[in-house]
Design a protein around this motif. Structure first.
Motif, PDB file in Angstrom:
ATOM      1  N   GLY A  71       1.206  -0.901   0.035  1.00  0.00           N
ATOM      2  CA  GLY A  71      -0.576  -0.078  -0.391  1.00  0.00           C
ATOM      3  C   GLY A  71       0.835   1.614  -0.292  1.00  0.00           C
ATOM      4  O   GLY A  71       0.286   2.126  -0.614  1.00  0.00           O
ATOM      5  N   GLY A  72       1.872   1.125   1.076  1.00  0.00           N
ATOM      6  CA  GLY A  72       2.761   2.658   0.486  1.00  0.00           C
ATOM      7  C   GLY A  72       3.229   2.305  -0.179  1.00  0.00           C
ATOM      8  O   GLY A  72       3.766   3.890  -0.958  1.00  0.00           O
ATOM      9  N   MET A  73       3.295   1.687  -1.000  1.00  0.00           N
ATOM     10  CA  MET A  73       3.737   2.217  -3.116  1.00  0.00           C
ATOM     11  C   MET A  73       2.662   3.364  -3.727  1.00  0.00           C
ATOM     12  O   MET A  73       3.016   3.558  -4.739  1.00  0.00           O
ATOM     13  N   GLY A  74       1.720   3.010  -3.123  1.00  0.00           N
ATOM     14  CA  GLY A  74       0.441   4.392  -3.494  1.00  0.00           C
ATOM     15  C   GLY A  74       0.031   3.680  -4.975  1.00  0.00           C
ATOM     16  O   GLY A  74      -0.867   4.709  -5.732  1.00  0.00           O
ATOM     17  N   ASN A  75      -0.087   2.514  -5.149  1.00  0.00           N
ATOM     18  CA  ASN A  75      -0.778   1.849  -5.918  1.00  0.00           C
ATOM     19  C   ASN A  75      -2.037   1.540  -5.888  1.00  0.00           C
ATOM     20  O   ASN A  75      -3.137   1.343  -6.715  1.00  0.00           O
ATOM     21  N   ILE A  76      -2.848   0.931  -4.437  1.00  0.00           N
ATOM     22  CA  ILE A  76      -3.493   0.317  -3.840  1.00  0.00           C
ATOM     23  C   ILE A  76      -4.053   0.715  -3.327  1.00  0.00           C
ATOM     24  O   ILE A  76      -3.093   1.356  -1.739  1.00  0.00           O
ATOM     25  N   ARG A  77      -5.434   0.533  -2.298  1.00  0.00           N
ATOM     26  CA  ARG A  77      -5.429   1.001  -1.095  1.00  0.00           C
ATOM     27  C   ARG A  77      -6.338  -0.498  -0.263  1.00  0.00           C
ATOM     28  O   ARG A  77      -7.358  -1.176  -1.697  1.00  0.00           O
ATOM     29  N   SER A  78      -6.346  -1.148   0.423  1.00  0.00           N
ATOM     30  CA  SER A  78      -6.687  -2.787   0.691  1.00  0.00           C
ATOM     31  C   SER A  78      -7.817  -2.976   1.861  1.00  0.00           C
ATOM     32  O   SER A  78      -7.801  -2.104   3.096  1.00  0.00           O
ATOM     33  N   THR A  79      -8.579  -3.868   1.466  1.00  0.00           N
ATOM     34  CA  THR A  79      -9.485  -4.750   2.945  1.00  0.00           C
ATOM     35  C   THR A  79      -9.071  -5.731   3.119  1.00  0.00           C
ATOM     36  O   THR A  79      -9.669  -6.932   2.294  1.00  0.00           O
ATOM     37  N   THR A  80      -8.965  -6.260   4.036  1.00  0.00           N
ATOM     38  CA  THR A  80      -8.370  -7.398   4.141  1.00  0.00           C
ATOM     39  C   THR A  80      -8.875  -8.454   5.043  1.00  0.00           C
ATOM     40  O   THR A  80      -9.367  -7.926   6.706  1.00  0.00           O
ATOM     41  N   LEU A  81      -9.965  -9.399   5.162  1.00  0.00           N
ATOM     42  CA  LEU A  81     -10.407  -9.834   5.648  1.00  0.00           C
ATOM     43  C   LEU A  81      -9.394 -11.660   6.139  1.00  0.00           C
ATOM     44  O   LEU A  81      -9.016 -12.359   5.707  1.00  0.00           O
ATOM     45  N   ARG A  82      -9.503 -11.916   7.385  1.00  0.00           N
ATOM     46  CA  ARG A  82      -9.584 -13.680   7.493  1.00  0.00           C
ATOM     47  C   ARG A  82      -9.694 -14.641   8.118  1.00  0.00           C
ATOM     48  O   ARG A  82     -11.656 -14.195   7.710  1.00  0.00           O
ATOM     49  N   ALA A  83      -9.800 -15.547   6.174  1.00  0.00           N
ATOM     50  CA  ALA A  83     -10.785 -16.676   6.292  1.00  0.00           C
ATOM     51  C   ALA A  83     -10.074 -18.070   6.838  1.00  0.00           C
ATOM     52  O   ALA A  83      -9.849 -18.080   7.019  1.00  0.00           O
ATOM     53  N   PHE A  84     -11.787 -18.614   6.841  1.00  0.00           N
ATOM     54  CA  PHE A  84     -11.654 -19.744   8.391  1.00  0.00           C
ATOM     55  C   PHE A  84     -12.111 -20.774   7.057  1.00  0.00           C
ATOM     56  O   PHE A  84     -13.160 -21.051   6.515  1.00  0.00           O
ATOM     57  N   GLY A  85     -11.081 -21.813   6.717  1.00  0.00           N
ATOM     58  CA  GLY A  85     -11.743 -22.673   6.019  1.00  0.00           C
ATOM     59  C   GLY A  85     -12.256 -23.955   6.722  1.00  0.00           C
ATOM     60  O   GLY A  85     -12.983 -23.419   8.243  1.00  0.00           O
ATOM     61  N   ARG A  86     -13.031 -25.099   6.068  1.00  0.00           N
ATOM     62  CA  ARG A  86     -14.075 -25.549   6.623  1.00  0.00           C
ATOM     63  C   ARG A  86     -13.205 -26.474   8.197  1.00  0.00           C
ATOM     64  O   ARG A  86     -13.970 -26.428   9.505  1.00  0.00           O
ATOM     65  N   GLU A  87     -11.658 -26.893   7.972  1.00  0.00           N
ATOM     66  CA  GLU A  87     -11.785 -27.635   9.297  1.00  0.00           C
ATOM     67  C   GLU A  87     -11.545 -26.598  10.664  1.00  0.00           C
ATOM     68  O   GLU A  87     -11.838 -26.553  11.744  1.00  0.00           O
ATOM     69  N   GLU A  88     -10.721 -25.183  10.491  1.00  0.00           N
ATOM     70  CA  GLU A  88     -11.025 -24.330  11.337  1.00  0.00           C
ATOM     71  C   GLU A  88     -12.108 -23.224  11.845  1.00  0.00           C
ATOM     72  O   GLU A  88     -12.428 -23.318  12.816  1.00  0.00           O
ATOM     73  N   VAL A  89     -13.306 -23.779  11.406  1.00  0.00           N
ATOM     74  CA  VAL A  89     -14.748 -23.089  11.444  1.00  0.00           C
ATOM     75  C   VAL A  89     -15.017 -24.131  12.427  1.00  0.00           C
ATOM     76  O   VAL A  89     -15.658 -24.077  13.494  1.00  0.00           O
ATOM     77  N   GLU A  90     -14.842 -25.726  12.436  1.00  0.00           N
ATOM     78  CA  GLU A  90     -15.219 -26.223  12.862  1.00  0.00           C
ATOM     79  C   GLU A  90     -14.693 -27.292  14.462  1.00  0.00           C
ATOM     80  O   GLU A  90     -15.588 -27.108  15.446  1.00  0.00           O
ATOM     81  N   ARG A  91     -13.366 -26.344  14.026  1.00  0.00           N
ATOM     82  CA  ARG A  91     -12.554 -26.057  15.516  1.00  0.00           C
ATOM     83  C   ARG A  91     -13.004 -25.051  17.058  1.00  0.00           C
ATOM     84  O   ARG A  91     -13.151 -25.215  17.741  1.00  0.00           O
ATOM     85  N   ILE A  92     -13.776 -24.102  16.168  1.00  0.00           N
ATOM     86  CA  ILE A  92     -14.397 -22.799  16.184  1.00  0.00           C
ATOM     87  C   ILE A  92     -15.657 -23.048  16.685  1.00  0.00           C
ATOM     88  O   ILE A  92     -15.832 -22.782  18.101  1.00  0.00           O
ATOM     89  N   ILE A  93     -16.276 -23.795  16.270  1.00  0.00           N
ATOM     90  CA  ILE A  93     -18.034 -24.363  16.843  1.00  0.00           C
ATOM     91  C   ILE A  93     -17.642 -25.133  17.912  1.00  0.00           C
ATOM     92  O   ILE A  93     -18.539 -24.837  19.106  1.00  0.00           O
ATOM     93  N   ALA A  94     -16.418 -26.260  18.374  1.00  0.00           N
ATOM     94  CA  ALA A  94     -16.421 -27.106  18.530  1.00  0.00           C
ATOM     95  C   ALA A  94     -16.524 -26.056  20.671  1.00  0.00           C
ATOM     96  O   ALA A  94     -16.421 -26.696  20.952  1.00  0.00           O
ATOM     97  N   LYS A  95     -15.332 -25.382  19.941  1.00  0.00           N
ATOM     98  CA  LYS A  95     -14.737 -24.930  21.617  1.00  0.00           C
ATOM     99  C   LYS A  95     -16.275 -24.052  21.557  1.00  0.00           C
ATOM    100  O   LYS A  95     -16.321 -23.100  23.107  1.00  0.00           O
TER     101      LYS A  95
END
Length: 98
Positions: A71-95
């Motif tokens: 972003g510091g190079m001046g060509n882009i602005r960004s919005t970033t999302l943390r993405a969770f895969g199926r196994e990750e979300v299953e562990r989260i739900i288990a908690k």
């Protein structure tokens, strides 16, 4: 490694240099690799965002550093999302079963 979906918009500078976008993508990939970030996919899109990047990074700090650097190079602005895969979300739900 954690996955991140980054929604990118060109700045005025980035739009003026649209003809270089494929070359900038190569540089983006190379710079990410130096920081231990892996570019999984890059898509040029129609709609409210110009580009969507899907990356893997060791942690949030590394992902953020990579995007700040680009972003510091001046060509882009960004919005970033943390993405969770199926196994990750299953562990989260288990908690929640507590």
């Amino acid at each position: 490694m954690p996955t991140y979906v980054t929604l990118l918009n060109w700045t005025d500078q980035g739009l003026r240099n649209y003809k270089d976008t494929a070359k900038r993508a190569e540089t983006f990939d190379a710079e990410l690799q130096k920081l231990g970030v892996r570019l999984l996919n890059l898509y040029w899109t129609l709609g409210p965002y110009d580009v969507v990047a899907v990356v893997e990074a060791p942690d949030d700090e590394t992902a953020t550093a990579a995007l700040l650097q680009r972003g510091g190079m001046g060509n882009i602005r960004s919005t970033t999302l943390r993405a969770f895969g199926r196994e990750e979300v299953e562990r989260i739900i288990a908690k929640t079963a507590g």
